[in-house]
Design a protein around this motif. Structure first.
Motif, PDB file in Angstrom:
ATOM      1  N   MET A 158     -37.360  22.746  62.100  1.00  0.00           N
ATOM      2  CA  MET A 158     -37.102  22.295  60.733  1.00  0.00           C
ATOM      3  C   MET A 158     -37.892  23.165  59.767  1.00  0.00           C
ATOM      4  N   ILE A 159     -37.232  23.600  58.710  1.00  0.00           N
ATOM      5  CA  ILE A 159     -37.885  24.423  57.693  1.00  0.00           C
ATOM      6  C   ILE A 159     -38.607  23.507  56.710  1.00  0.00           C
ATOM      7  N   CYS A 160     -39.878  23.805  56.474  1.00  0.00           N
ATOM      8  CA  CYS A 160     -40.698  23.013  55.558  1.00  0.00           C
ATOM      9  C   CYS A 160     -40.186  23.192  54.128  1.00  0.00           C
ATOM     10  N   PRO A 161     -39.938  22.090  53.399  1.00  0.00           N
ATOM     11  CA  PRO A 161     -39.461  22.203  52.019  1.00  0.00           C
ATOM     12  C   PRO A 161     -40.533  22.716  51.060  1.00  0.00           C
ATOM     13  N   SER A 162     -41.810  22.655  51.469  1.00  0.00           N
ATOM     14  CA  SER A 162     -42.886  23.090  50.586  1.00  0.00           C
ATOM     15  C   SER A 162     -43.230  24.562  50.736  1.00  0.00           C
ATOM     16  N   CYS A 163     -43.293  25.051  51.979  1.00  0.00           N
ATOM     17  CA  CYS A 163     -43.754  26.426  52.181  1.00  0.00           C
ATOM     18  C   CYS A 163     -42.764  27.308  52.935  1.00  0.00           C
ATOM     19  N   ALA A 164     -41.637  26.754  53.347  1.00  0.00           N
ATOM     20  CA  ALA A 164     -40.552  27.479  54.034  1.00  0.00           C
ATOM     21  C   ALA A 164     -40.907  27.919  55.448  1.00  0.00           C
ATOM     22  N   TYR A 165     -41.965  27.384  56.010  1.00  0.00           N
ATOM     23  CA  TYR A 165     -42.339  27.710  57.380  1.00  0.00           C
ATOM     24  C   TYR A 165     -41.367  27.023  58.343  1.00  0.00           C
ATOM     25  N   ASN A 217     -40.755  25.166  61.443  1.00  0.00           N
ATOM     26  CA  ASN A 217     -41.487  24.351  62.410  1.00  0.00           C
ATOM     27  C   ASN A 217     -40.610  24.038  63.618  1.00  0.00           C
ATOM     28  N   MET A 218     -41.246  23.630  64.686  1.00  0.00           N
ATOM     29  CA  MET A 218     -40.530  23.209  65.888  1.00  0.00           C
ATOM     30  C   MET A 218     -39.813  21.891  65.589  1.00  0.00           C
ATOM     31  N   PRO A 219     -38.623  21.691  66.130  1.00  0.00           N
ATOM     32  CA  PRO A 219     -37.916  20.420  65.924  1.00  0.00           C
ATOM     33  C   PRO A 219     -38.758  19.241  66.424  1.00  0.00           C
ATOM     34  N   ARG A 253     -48.073  24.744  59.005  1.00  0.00           N
ATOM     35  CA  ARG A 253     -48.765  25.620  58.054  1.00  0.00           C
ATOM     36  C   ARG A 253     -49.417  24.839  56.911  1.00  0.00           C
ATOM     37  N   CYS A 254     -48.661  23.992  56.218  1.00  0.00           N
ATOM     38  CA  CYS A 254     -49.189  23.350  55.003  1.00  0.00           C
ATOM     39  C   CYS A 254     -49.390  21.843  55.133  1.00  0.00           C
ATOM     40  N   GLU A 255     -49.007  21.275  56.257  1.00  0.00           N
ATOM     41  CA  GLU A 255     -49.170  19.851  56.555  1.00  0.00           C
ATOM     42  C   GLU A 255     -48.330  18.935  55.661  1.00  0.00           C
TER      43      GLU A 255
END
Length: 171
Positions: free
Chosen positions: A1-8, A10-12, A19-21
């Motif tokens: 899943m792509i983080c909406p805050s930092c675009a990292y 992540n693993m499903p 990265r940004c919690e």
């Protein structure tokens, strides 16, 4: 899943971004789906083009007449007011002048900016996303948000006009 805050990416199955919690569980949070929305929702305030004028800062105790003169000379609608340690104490805006001064007094020399300013204004750090500024501007009807450092010293001012220019350039 792509983080909406930092675009990292992540693993499903993760609940928080590595990265940004940030929470990855908020499916009702709008996701940026184009360049303009990405810029506003994710990019930090510091990514905006530099302000064309230095932030206007005056110490508490400055006469209201001097403050108004400065606003007129610099063609700005605000003054950041600092305490004796250089920390932000308040903001004086055109709105404050209309509500608290216009039609009430003619003696601007006898009043100080800190008597009329809005004390302890909402502030942001330049590392925060542009969307936070837009949120405060929309919800609290702010035209200006002071940008401060970790010690609450004013570093810049963010105006609605500055954000509007960003959006205008991208559309």
């Amino acid at each position: 899943m792509i983080c909406p805050s930092c675009a990292y990416e992540n693993m499903p199955g993760q609940d928080r971004c590595v990265r940004c919690e940030s929470s990855l569980m908020q499916e009702d949070v709008p996701q940026p789906d184009n360049a303009v929305r990405w810029r506003v929702m994710v990019d930090p305030i510091s990514s905006l083009s530099a302000s064309t004028i230095e932030p206007q800062i005056v110490p508490a105790g400055t006469s209201l007449a001097e403050g108004v003169r400065r606003m007129q000379e610099k063609n700005v609608g605000y003054l950041l007011v600092t305490d004796g340690e250089g920390k932000l104490a308040g903001i004086l805006t055109e709105h404050d002048l209309l509500l608290r001064v216009a039609g009430q007094t003619a003696d601007l020399e006898g009043m100080t900016v800190d008597q009329v300013m809005s004390p302890d204004p909402t502030t942001l750090n330049p590392s925060e996303p542009i969307k936070h500024a837009l949120h405060f501007m929309a919800v609290d009807d702010f035209m200006y948000i002071p940008l401060v450092d970790e010690e609450n010293r004013p570093r810049d001012i963010l105006s609605f006009r500055r954000i509007g220019r960003l959006i205008e350039q991208m559309v």
